[in-house]
Write a protein that holds these residues in place. Structure first.
Motif, PDB file in Angstrom:
ATOM      1  N   ASP A  71       7.847  -2.909  -3.921  1.00  0.00           N
ATOM      2  CA  ASP A  71       6.939  -1.764  -3.753  1.00  0.00           C
ATOM      3  C   ASP A  71       7.476  -0.850  -2.659  1.00  0.00           C
ATOM      4  O   ASP A  71       7.549  -1.241  -1.498  1.00  0.00           O
ATOM      5  CB  ASP A  71       5.546  -2.263  -3.387  1.00  0.00           C
ATOM      6  N   THR A  72       7.852   0.351  -3.037  1.00  0.00           N
ATOM      7  CA  THR A  72       8.455   1.309  -2.107  1.00  0.00           C
ATOM      8  C   THR A  72       7.577   1.566  -0.896  1.00  0.00           C
ATOM      9  O   THR A  72       8.070   1.777   0.205  1.00  0.00           O
ATOM     10  CB  THR A  72       8.758   2.629  -2.847  1.00  0.00           C
ATOM     11  N   ARG A  78      13.790   0.126   0.445  1.00  0.00           N
ATOM     12  CA  ARG A  78      13.628   0.840  -0.832  1.00  0.00           C
ATOM     13  C   ARG A  78      13.645   2.341  -0.611  1.00  0.00           C
ATOM     14  O   ARG A  78      14.295   3.081  -1.353  1.00  0.00           O
ATOM     15  CB  ARG A  78      12.320   0.448  -1.524  1.00  0.00           C
ATOM     16  N   ARG A  79      12.929   2.810   0.402  1.00  0.00           N
ATOM     17  CA  ARG A  79      12.881   4.251   0.669  1.00  0.00           C
ATOM     18  C   ARG A  79      14.261   4.769   1.056  1.00  0.00           C
ATOM     19  O   ARG A  79      14.675   5.852   0.644  1.00  0.00           O
ATOM     20  CB  ARG A  79      11.843   4.551   1.755  1.00  0.00           C
ATOM     21  N   GLY A  82      16.463   5.028  -2.060  1.00  0.00           N
ATOM     22  CA  GLY A  82      16.065   6.203  -2.834  1.00  0.00           C
ATOM     23  C   GLY A  82      16.601   7.492  -2.237  1.00  0.00           C
ATOM     24  O   GLY A  82      17.185   8.318  -2.947  1.00  0.00           O
ATOM     25  N   ALA A  95       9.430   9.430  -0.701  1.00  0.00           N
ATOM     26  CA  ALA A  95       8.407   8.386  -0.664  1.00  0.00           C
ATOM     27  C   ALA A  95       8.059   8.110   0.791  1.00  0.00           C
ATOM     28  O   ALA A  95       8.794   8.490   1.701  1.00  0.00           O
ATOM     29  CB  ALA A  95       8.930   7.119  -1.338  1.00  0.00           C
ATOM     30  N   LYS A 100       4.704   6.228  -3.360  1.00  0.00           N
ATOM     31  CA  LYS A 100       5.931   5.773  -4.012  1.00  0.00           C
ATOM     32  C   LYS A 100       6.770   6.963  -4.452  1.00  0.00           C
ATOM     33  O   LYS A 100       6.306   8.092  -4.466  1.00  0.00           O
ATOM     34  CB  LYS A 100       5.593   4.952  -5.270  1.00  0.00           C
ATOM     35  N   SER A 103       8.332   7.682 -11.032  1.00  0.00           N
ATOM     36  CA  SER A 103       8.631   6.467 -11.792  1.00  0.00           C
ATOM     37  C   SER A 103      10.119   6.310 -12.112  1.00  0.00           C
ATOM     38  O   SER A 103      10.647   5.197 -12.112  1.00  0.00           O
ATOM     39  CB  SER A 103       7.804   6.403 -13.074  1.00  0.00           C
ATOM     40  N   GLU A 106      11.852   5.166  -8.929  1.00  0.00           N
ATOM     41  CA  GLU A 106      11.462   3.767  -8.693  1.00  0.00           C
ATOM     42  C   GLU A 106      12.326   2.826  -9.538  1.00  0.00           C
ATOM     43  O   GLU A 106      12.794   1.798  -9.049  1.00  0.00           O
ATOM     44  CB  GLU A 106       9.980   3.541  -9.015  1.00  0.00           C
ATOM     45  N   GLN A 107      12.545   3.185 -10.790  1.00  0.00           N
ATOM     46  CA  GLN A 107      13.379   2.355 -11.663  1.00  0.00           C
ATOM     47  C   GLN A 107      14.821   2.302 -11.152  1.00  0.00           C
ATOM     48  O   GLN A 107      15.440   1.234 -11.145  1.00  0.00           O
ATOM     49  CB  GLN A 107      13.339   2.884 -13.092  1.00  0.00           C
ATOM     50  N   THR A 110      14.933  -0.011  -8.038  1.00  0.00           N
ATOM     51  CA  THR A 110      14.839  -1.423  -8.408  1.00  0.00           C
ATOM     52  C   THR A 110      16.149  -1.907  -9.024  1.00  0.00           C
ATOM     53  O   THR A 110      16.654  -2.982  -8.684  1.00  0.00           O
ATOM     54  CB  THR A 110      13.662  -1.654  -9.376  1.00  0.00           C
TER      55      THR A 110
END
Length: 127
Positions: A71-72, A78-79, A82, A95, A100, A103, A106-107, A110
């Motif tokens: 979860d970002t 994760r951020r 991105g 984000a 987030k 989508s 996000e993909q 991940t």
């Protein structure tokens, strides 16, 4: 503990975490964490495909922290992925801890975690 004892302890932890622990690709789902990642405090490290360490973290619960990486809003790594690798994408919007990525980003993030990064973790009593 003396300063020398603390340094020896930290050197031993680093050696175990970086050199003597099995590195694995990051988990492709939360379900994969079960039975692999302990519900214990510890330290975790991510490295890229070149073997360069890209992130080091400590946590009171390794299992919970690994779940956070899906979860970002819950993890700066994760951020950072991105922003660094996907900010040029047409749908990109920053984000934060409360929002987030879109989508598509996000993909991408991940997929990046699962295909380009390796993780190692060890239990360490914290506190």
């Amino acid at each position: 503990m003396t300063t020398e004892e603390v340094e020896r302890y930290l050197d031993a932890l680093e050696d175990k975490l970086v050199h003597k622990t099995d590195w694995r690709r990051f988990f492709s789902s939360r379900a994969e964490l079960q039975g692999v990642v302990p519900n214990k405090p510890g330290v975790y490290v991510f490295k890229d495909e070149d073997g360069d360490i890209v992130y080091v973290g400590e946590t009171g619960n390794l299992y919970g922290r690994m779940k956070d990486l899906f979860d970002t809003r819950n993890h700066n790594l994760r951020r950072s992925i991105g922003r660094t690798f996907y900010s040029g994408h047409d749908t990109f919007a920053s984000a934060s801890a409360s929002r987030k990525f879109d989508s598509i980003t996000e993909q991408f993030v991940t997929k990046h975690l699962c295909e380009k990064l390796f993780v190692s973790f060890i239990e360490v009593p914290l506190g």
